[in-house]
Design an enzyme around this catalytic site. Structure first.
Site: not given
Ligand SMILES: Cc1ncc(C[n+]2csc(CCOP(=O)(O)OP(=O)(O)O)c2C)c(N)n1
Ligand SMILES: Cc1ncc(C[n+]2csc(CCOP(=O)(O)OP(=O)(O)O)c2C)c(N)n1
Ligand SMILES: [Mg+2]
Ligand SMILES: [Mg+2]
Lengths: 576, 576
Positions: B28, B51, B116-117, B415, B445, B472, B474, B478
């Site tokens: 909003d 976001e 709110h927020h 990363g 995956d 693969n 998982g 890691e």
């Molecule tokens: C936001 C975030 N959370 C956790 C990690 C830790 N992390 C790095 S690689 C990875 C696993 C990726 O798995 P996948 O995408 O399946 O790749 P692959 O199996 O090909 O290695 C994780 C959990 C990270 N780098 N970023």
């Molecule tokens: C993380 C986040 N991003 C954006 C908003 C702004 N926002 C509040 S309600 C809403 C829409 C929700 O839509 P929906 O879940 O379909 O509910 P309804 O249509 O039943 O009102 C948004 C985008 C928020 N509150 N939080």
């Molecule tokens: Mg994998």
């Protein structure tokens, strides 16, 4: 006593505090600790799809497992920052969440090595700086000496203040051994004593005000009743004094909504006229745990002067204009109950409007909010855990009474959409652990798109929530606030009924999906015994008009639209 | 010149800077600004699913739209904090991203209203405090007077430093009018001049070092060549001097990989033996835009003494041990080219190993990394935009040469998994806007589960990326680092081939999904003309063994496993 690794010390503390599930995502800096978690007999690792969802899950878990806390484990930088909005939400909404961050080893930190997940400039403390804004205590474990003390300190802060704390666990310290002896001293939530003479003074004042009001008093319960653990004291109070009770939206279910002296939800000028009249005409309002945010007060439209008000809070009290810091309600309540019990006879003479909701007699087939909420109202059962998302759902649920011992979860202050999905995962786990009823989610189509993958974890963990998706083709709440016909308030139209099979774990777990477009279809589904038993995970897509909203939202949206000054005309001070 | 609203001033600046798409989620507090965005003829609003994905998309957009920037618009608190990990990633990886936050009106902010927020305690600056850690400039618009200046200041910082900046736009100021005259002064990226006498001194030193090395010099290009916009200067340099060129992983494609003097990727001890030998035996290394993070240097295993090194950076230069702050490569390069051109004949005598990759002759049907990457290598075409995710994909792609004018996007320093999905959305939009080729994503995956919903936005926007999902079972990367057989490294097994239809916008847009389990199936698909034309969005699930990884990852994982000290034995100093 012997020795224990720092990792196991932490886990033992969590076990003592009633934690049975831990949320998060692995990352190379927390894998060593994860070994200990996986091997720890009483704590189950819930690998989430992403960190924000994990934080939401920890929040939902803590809201249901009410004497405990939620725990989210992430990796350094990328993981913890992904979770930060969930942690900030727990701060805002007062939910005890421990955020554990697996960090590079102490040596690497000291050397400021340019590791992956760093900002590339050696600022190893940047993430802590950010988290400080959203947690009430932080500890960066740096050596073995202070580890136990530091862990205990942040945990105590977490459960006492009911707010999130932040703990950095460097990879090399996880297995370092420390003395285990502190573990024999339990950590317990700390309710500070009130100064006896001030407390006595306050009690006298309140009694005098009740007398002056001829016992024409109503009790208005709010968020902090639940968050600061005075539900028991409050319920004892209302039963022994007989005063009528109303709840602010965030206080919903603090008092059993079928209790005959419960009159419904007060939201300032958005309230049902009868409730508004009753609350605002009482000679005195005893407000318990108030949290006066915009959406919790009908956009600040309480029509209650301070001279009529006594406000009880977790750590202070207001009587009319007088403030009494340090006088907290947990300790005050039992004494207040004793002092006000004599007014019971007078109190019972006060009328309380019945809080009930019956579906309107509306012959059109379309499912609208006015019909939906009273209808699902009779579907609920005692001990159900009900989660509603920001959007139309959060407003719709206010109008209907919930069964006794049911729990409602929402985020009326923080309002981060998508939260309800992660939260439902945590709530459903906590509900299963403590033998509660079904977990039922109401989420908008827009909100579900933010965090949809977490449905997969529910399936994988064998949870059986009922997920009602309100498909109204977009961000209806936003449309009511501003931009009714703007494209930016529309969203992609997903095939909701194929979600659960797509996200299922190799199809191993049975799930069911339904789509209902008419009142009749929906009623029939709710009456289906098998559906209601919820013995597998179920998703129900409810087709609703894009421009239909619960009454309370229509009024609220108009008011917040105005205060936001959206248009050029409003900016220029021209009346719209 | 006339007047213009603050919102339109900002949009006009963005238009001038080449922004054609804006990412984000409504809320909003930003709806008023969104009206202006939706009505602005040359900027398209991309409503993201959440976001974090929006921030990733802005990052990917900026990486492809290289003379411009990426823009992400969020709402106060809940929205901006959800995006913060994406913004921090842009900081770490040096990508120019503008983060606009729609905030409550200035009056509400001053009153510290409990909206709110908010955190419920009136700390309206808490979110800015957090963002300060991850942005190089911040502006909180507070009135009309300074608005234009403030907007220009953060935008200039953003494009000049190639890093994210943060702009708070209160709801009530969006429509306030300000003079438009500043708009006639264009904002341009600012490359500071070098001090002429220091520069001359540095050039002499470098020439002497080249002479001393008998022109046995190799050029090693890295991340900042791309990020600090010296690709053109570099290419001029290498063509006119003829020195052999190698790239660090983050410098990949800064030089056309088919250029005959390009020898491949240098990653310290992880390099192909021949590359390692060539680089480390050269008498002098001219390092361009180095970013020596762990994964970019084979875990800090460069075997190159400083006495052999000249390092050019965006804002300083190193010659052996001597540092020259303020001498930046953008201005230095053309002069260096002139000074070193005379060495061309000698330089051309230096051998460069061919950089090529041929699939091994492996009769087994299973698709493994050793076979996969050389195979997709021949599928790529000039101008393709290739995105790889952290995990096995990031390592696999290093081994194969990419076609000329192709662009590779990855996050070797930050990363954050899931980034590649949002980033692909932004990259594909930018590629479409500027007439580049196909956008091709390789994602694990595990990673795809973090941000999967953004596939939906690609479909909705009519984009046609090819998404290769490496299934693969998982978190293979890691598993190689730690916990090979731990449950926490396993994930749910989704029905990947039904994703696109589930997330499709009411099925309006054609998409295709494929699953390949054998080398033959995969080869056939790649050879299918229709598939390769990519005239609709396509997803290919590639079934691979859980324990198979590119060669470079195997070595890297072992090294990072050691430095993390995962086990009790390692903690106690016992050799593992
Ligand atoms: C936001 C975030 N959370 C956790 C990690 C830790 N992390 C790095 S690689 C990875 C696993 C990726 O798995 P996948 O995408 O399946 O790749 P692959 O199996 O090909 O290695 C994780 C959990 C990270 N780098 N970023
Ligand atoms: C993380 C986040 N991003 C954006 C908003 C702004 N926002 C509040 S309600 C809403 C829409 C929700 O839509 P929906 O879940 O379909 O509910 P309804 O249509 O039943 O009102 C948004 C985008 C928020 N509150 N939080
Ligand atoms: Mg994998
Ligand atoms: Mg909706």
């Amino acid at each position: 006593m012997g020795h224990i690794s720092i990792g196991n010390y932490l886990l033992t503390r969590l076990e003592q505090l009633g934690v049975k599930s831990m949320f998060g995502v692995p990352g190379d800096f927390n894998l060593g600790f994860l070994d200990l978690v996986e091997d720890f007999p009483t704590i189950d690792w819930v690998g989430n799809c992403n960190e924000l969802n994990a934080a939401y899950a920890a929040d939902g878990y803590a809201r249901v497992n009410q004497q405990s806390l939620g725990v989210v484990l992430t990796t350094f930088g990328v993981g913890e920052l992904s979770a930060i909005n969930g942690v900030a939400g727990a701060f805002s909404e007062m939910v005890p969440v421990l955020h554990i961050v697996g960090a590079p080893s102490t040596g690497q930190q000291k050397a400021k090595a340019m590791l992956h997940h760093t900002l590339g400039d050696g600022r190893y403390l940047a993430y802590t700086r950010a988290s400080e804004q959203f947690t009430v205590a932080q500890a960066a474990l740096g050596n073995t000496d202070a580890a136990a003390l530091e862990i205990d300190r942040v945990l105590l802060e977490c459960i006492t203040k009911a707010r999130p704390v932040y703990l950095t666990l460097p990879a090399d310290l996880v297995h370092s051994e420390i003395p285990a002896d502190r573990l024999s001293i339990p950590l317990t939530r700390n309710y500070p004593l009130n100064d006896p003479s001030v407390e006595e003074y306050v009690l006298d004042l309140i009694v005098k005000q009740v007398q002056a009001a001829d016992a024409d008093v109503i009790v208005l319960v709010d968020a902090c009743t639940i968050r600061h653990d005075v539900r028991k004291e409050l319920n004892e109070f209302i039963r022994r004094t007989g005063f009528p009770v109303y709840a602010a939206p965030m206080g919903k279910t603090a008092v059993d909504e079928n209790y005959p002296r419960f009159g419904g939800i007060y939201i300032g000028s958005i309230s049902h006229p009868e409730v508004k009249e009753k609350v605002e005409s009482a000679k005195m309002i005893l407000s318990v745990g108030a949290l006066k945010s915009d959406f919790n007060t009908g956009n600040f439209s309480y029509n209650i002067p301070p001279t009529k008000t006594v406000e009880l809070h977790s750590d202070h009290t207001h009587v009319q204009y007088a403030q009494f810091p340090g006088i907290g309600m947990k300790r005050l309540f039992p004494k207040l109950t004793d002092r006000l019990e004599p007014f019971k006879q007078a109190a019972l003479k006060l009328d309380v409007p019945p809080f009930s909701a019956v579906p309107p007699d509306d012959p059109t087939p379309i499912i609208n909010h006015a019909w939906l909420w009273p209808t699902v109202g009779s579907f609920f059962r005692p001990k159900d855990v009900i989660v509603t998302e920001t959007g139309t759902a959060n407003f719709g649920i206010l109008d209907i009474p919930l069964p006794e011992k049911s729990i409602i979860l929402n985020q009326i202050l923080w309002g981060s959409i998508g939260w309800s999905v992660g939260s439902t995962l945590g709530a459903a786990l906590a509900a299963r652990e403590s033998g509660l009823g079904r977990t039922i989610l109401f989420v908008g189509d827009g909100s579900l798109q933010l965090t949809v993958q977490e449905l997969s974890v529910m399936i994988r963990k064998g949870l059986k929530p009922i997920v009602f998706v309100l498909n109204n083709s977009g961000y209806t709440i936003e449309k009511y606030i501003h931009g009714k016909h703007r494209h930016y308030n529309n969203i992609a139209d997903w095939t909701w009924t194929s979600l659960l099979t797509t996200l299922n774990d190799g199809g191993r777990v049975p799930t069911k999906s339904y789509k209902v477009s008419t009142k009749q279809e929906f009623s029939q589904l709710l009456q289906d015994e098998k559906f209601a038993r919820a013995d597998c995970m179920q998703l129900v897509e409810i087709i609703m008009p894009a421009l239909d909203a619960p009454r309370a939202l229509e009024v609220q949206a108009e008011m917040s639209g105005k205060s936001n000054v959206f248009s050029a005309a409003a900016a220029a001070g021209v009346a719209q």
